[in-house]
Write an enzyme that holds these catalytic residues in place. Structure first.
Site, PDB file in Angstrom:
ATOM      1  N   LYS A   1     -10.715  -2.095   5.891  1.00 14.99           N
ATOM      2  CA  LYS A   1      -9.452  -1.792   7.135  1.00 14.99           C
ATOM      3  C   LYS A   1      -9.973  -1.276   8.178  1.00 14.99           C
ATOM      4  O   LYS A   1     -10.953  -0.700   8.373  1.00 14.99           O
ATOM      5  CB  LYS A   1      -8.753  -0.387   6.226  1.00 14.99           C
ATOM      6  CG  LYS A   1      -7.683   0.197   6.998  1.00 14.99           C
ATOM      7  CD  LYS A   1      -7.063   1.274   6.223  1.00 14.99           C
ATOM      8  CE  LYS A   1      -6.076   2.212   6.777  1.00 14.99           C
ATOM      9  NZ  LYS A   1      -4.752   2.325   6.264  1.00 14.99           N
TER      10      LYS A   1
ATOM     11  N   GLU B   1       0.872  -1.093  -0.047  1.00 14.96           N
ATOM     12  CA  GLU B   1      -0.065  -0.033  -0.071  1.00 14.96           C
ATOM     13  C   GLU B   1       0.903   1.376  -0.044  1.00 14.96           C
ATOM     14  O   GLU B   1       1.435   1.534   1.027  1.00 14.96           O
ATOM     15  CB  GLU B   1      -0.791   0.098   1.282  1.00 14.96           C
ATOM     16  CG  GLU B   1      -1.735   1.141   1.508  1.00 14.96           C
ATOM     17  CD  GLU B   1      -2.518   1.469   2.681  1.00 14.96           C
ATOM     18  OE1 GLU B   1      -2.990   0.331   3.242  1.00 14.96           O
ATOM     19  OE2 GLU B   1      -2.659   2.389   3.236  1.00 14.96           O
TER      20      GLU B   1
ATOM     21  N   ARG C   1       0.509  10.400   0.973  1.00 15.00           N
ATOM     22  CA  ARG C   1       0.717  11.215   2.001  1.00 15.00           C
ATOM     23  C   ARG C   1       1.995  12.437   1.560  1.00 15.00           C
ATOM     24  O   ARG C   1       2.274  13.452   2.174  1.00 15.00           O
ATOM     25  CB  ARG C   1       1.243  10.369   3.269  1.00 15.00           C
ATOM     26  CG  ARG C   1       0.099   9.984   4.059  1.00 15.00           C
ATOM     27  CD  ARG C   1       0.530   9.100   5.210  1.00 15.00           C
ATOM     28  NE  ARG C   1      -0.397   8.150   5.429  1.00 15.00           N
ATOM     29  CZ  ARG C   1      -0.461   7.262   6.335  1.00 15.00           C
ATOM     30  NH1 ARG C   1       0.409   7.427   7.355  1.00 15.00           N
ATOM     31  NH2 ARG C   1      -1.339   6.351   6.408  1.00 15.00           N
TER      32      ARG C   1
ATOM     33  N   THR D   1      -4.208   6.073   2.005  1.00 14.92           N
ATOM     34  CA  THR D   1      -4.594   7.520   2.340  1.00 14.92           C
ATOM     35  C   THR D   1      -5.005   8.306   1.263  1.00 14.92           C
ATOM     36  O   THR D   1      -4.964   9.334   0.839  1.00 14.92           O
ATOM     37  CB  THR D   1      -3.127   8.266   2.818  1.00 14.92           C
ATOM     38  OG1 THR D   1      -2.472   7.262   3.599  1.00 14.92           O
ATOM     39  CG2 THR D   1      -3.562   9.338   3.864  1.00 14.92           C
TER      40      THR D   1
END
Ligand code: 3PG
Length: 216
Positions: free
Chosen positions: A137, A49, A53, A77
């Site tokens: 998640k 993943e 960011r 994110t």
């Protein structure tokens, strides 16, 4: 109302069943992306993943997809539709969000790359559940109640499967994975910032191998 397609469900299940550990990767220097992910792959971790960011996230996803065709490479994110589209455009094979909005949950139903939506409460779970999502998640896992919370959620949501992340480390991953509703555990402990700063790719492979061995 539209529901999660069989294709999306199969893709997310394939991703989660390909690795019991999912590194949550943040790229500070663009040249690190490929050697870092190659080192994880060499250490036995085939699902990544890569978060958005930093400004390098999208380019990293594109490059890692090209360099490691046998890995599953997702974007993490992702917090808005624009990022979702950008991540798909560079080849992200799945999308991970830290939380949910109705807009994201609905957009994902018709998108190319499937969504692993982030939840931390029963109410958020219900939003996804109604649209057919069953894989989530669980974030931020430790502060959202950790293992006891996941056990409790298994009561009303028995067919929901979680990838907990947030505050989990090498020595706690195994306990999460012992839960029957946890398939994969994620975290940044697999890619420590100081090891990346030293570009010690052998150490990254060693951490991956060691972490896999600890949970086996
Ligand atoms: C995530 O987005 O999943 C988390 O930031 C990972 O949490 P960690 O850094 O505590 O592992």
């Amino acid at each position: 109302m539209s529901q999660v397609s069989d294709f999306h469900r199969e893709r997310i299940r394939s991703v989660l069943s390909s690795s019991r550990l999912m590194p949550v990767i943040t790229i500070k220097h663009p040249e690190d992306a490929v050697p870092l992910c190659q080192a994880l792959f060499d250490g036995g971790i085939h699902v990544m993943e890569i978060t958005l960011r930093t400004e390098h996230g999208l380019k990293a996803i594109k490059e890692v997809r090209e360099a490691l065709p046998d890995a599953w490479v997702g974007a993490g994110t992702v917090t808005c539709l624009a990022q979702y589209r950008q991540a798909e455009a560079v080849g992200a094979q799945f999308i991970v969000t830290p939380g949910v909005t109705e807009a994201l949950l609905e957009f994902a139903l018709t998108s190319e790359a499937p969504l692993l939506p982030g939840v931390s409460t029963a109410s958020e779970l219900m939003l996804g559940y109604g649209l057919g999502y069953r894989e989530f998640k669980f974030f931020p896992a430790e502060v959202a109640g950790g293992i006891p919370a996941l056990r409790a959620l298994n009561g009303p949501f028995q067919d929901a499967i979680f990838c907990p992340t947030g505050g989990i480390h090498r020595d706690t991953a195994r306990d999460y994975l012992a839960l029957n509703n946890v398939q994969t555990v994620g975290g940044s402990w697999l890619t420590p910032a100081d090891v990346i700063a030293e570009k010690d790719w052998a150490k990254i492979s060693e951490i991956a191998r060691g972490s896999l061995s600890d949970i086996s």
